[in-house]
Design an enzyme around this catalytic site. Sequence first.
Site, short mmCIF file in Angstrom:
data_model
loop_
_atom_site.label_atom_id
_atom_site.label_comp_id
_atom_site.label_asym_id
_atom_site.label_seq_id
_atom_site.Cartn_x
_atom_site.Cartn_y
_atom_site.Cartn_z
N ARG A 144 0.83 -1.20 0.00
CA ARG A 144 0.00 0.00 0.00
C ARG A 144 0.87 1.25 0.00
O ARG A 144 0.55 2.24 -0.66
CB ARG A 144 -0.95 -0.02 1.20
N CYS A 175 -1.24 6.37 8.74
CA CYS A 175 -1.63 5.03 8.29
C CYS A 175 -2.82 5.19 7.35
O CYS A 175 -2.86 6.12 6.56
CB CYS A 175 -1.95 4.13 9.47
#
Length: 300
Positions: free
Chosen positions: A192, A253
Amino acid sequence: MHDSTARPSAEIPGPAVSATWLANRLGSPGLVVLDGSWYLPGSGRDPVSEFDDARIPGARYFDIDRCSDPGAELPHTVPAPEHFRRCAEEVKVSDASSVVVYDGSGVNLSAARVWWMFRYFGFDNVAVLDGGLRHWLASGHPVESGPAVRTLEAAAPFRATPRPHLVRSLDDIVEAIGAADRQIVDVRPPGRFAGTAPEPRAGLRGGHIPGSRNLPYTSLVDSGTGLAIGGNELARALREAGIDPARELIGTCGSGTSACAFAWMMARSGHEDVAIYDGSWSEWGGRDDVPVDTGPADPP
């Protein structure tokens, strides 16, 4: 005369407590145990159902989603003090409480978010159960099941007093890019971060904030036990990721949840002021007016 049979003090000794520490103090006056389990969209896991199936005896469920800002467009936005105060008092946390938070992820995915929220609102007598429910069970400690018993005790006052230095906005992140005294630490998985794996939330670009370092939150725990890695291992992980603890560190995050695991680990090592980018990738990756890099992090 000293009573040798008295239960040990439930005063929280630091950011983390062990399963043994908690087992020896369950039921102590003023000790509140919170299940802060939360899972990524698409995980197929239901934290409320799992809480009913198996929880540490006497634990209360702390709903991260409901205790975030209900009017925000982004997930897990820090709520107003009054909203968090109500959330704390609903689970019987007062200014005089000692709080231990755990989750069922096995990797401290969300318990540290609850720990961080309490700290953000000025409450320090809170710790994360190292290893969470996974290690609690592996250590042979009991669990209970069924609907949690609602206590009749009156809610005692909880004062929510924000600590603004523990949170960062998008504008703060823009200013931090390339700053010599600051580092942005992204704890999402490498795929990611690099933009090669899809985001669990639709409509977000892939990649990372330019100049940020990648330290996946799953690397902060021992894969075999779920316990947090030791201080020497953490120092090595920081060094290999090009992270300098002497600089101002900002965790990010997907939505501001797992980044708190990084803040918790740093607090265990004496660095208590790691800030969290509140919007995280849910905000940054959803905009087209801020820069995005792809691929691995720049060389240290």
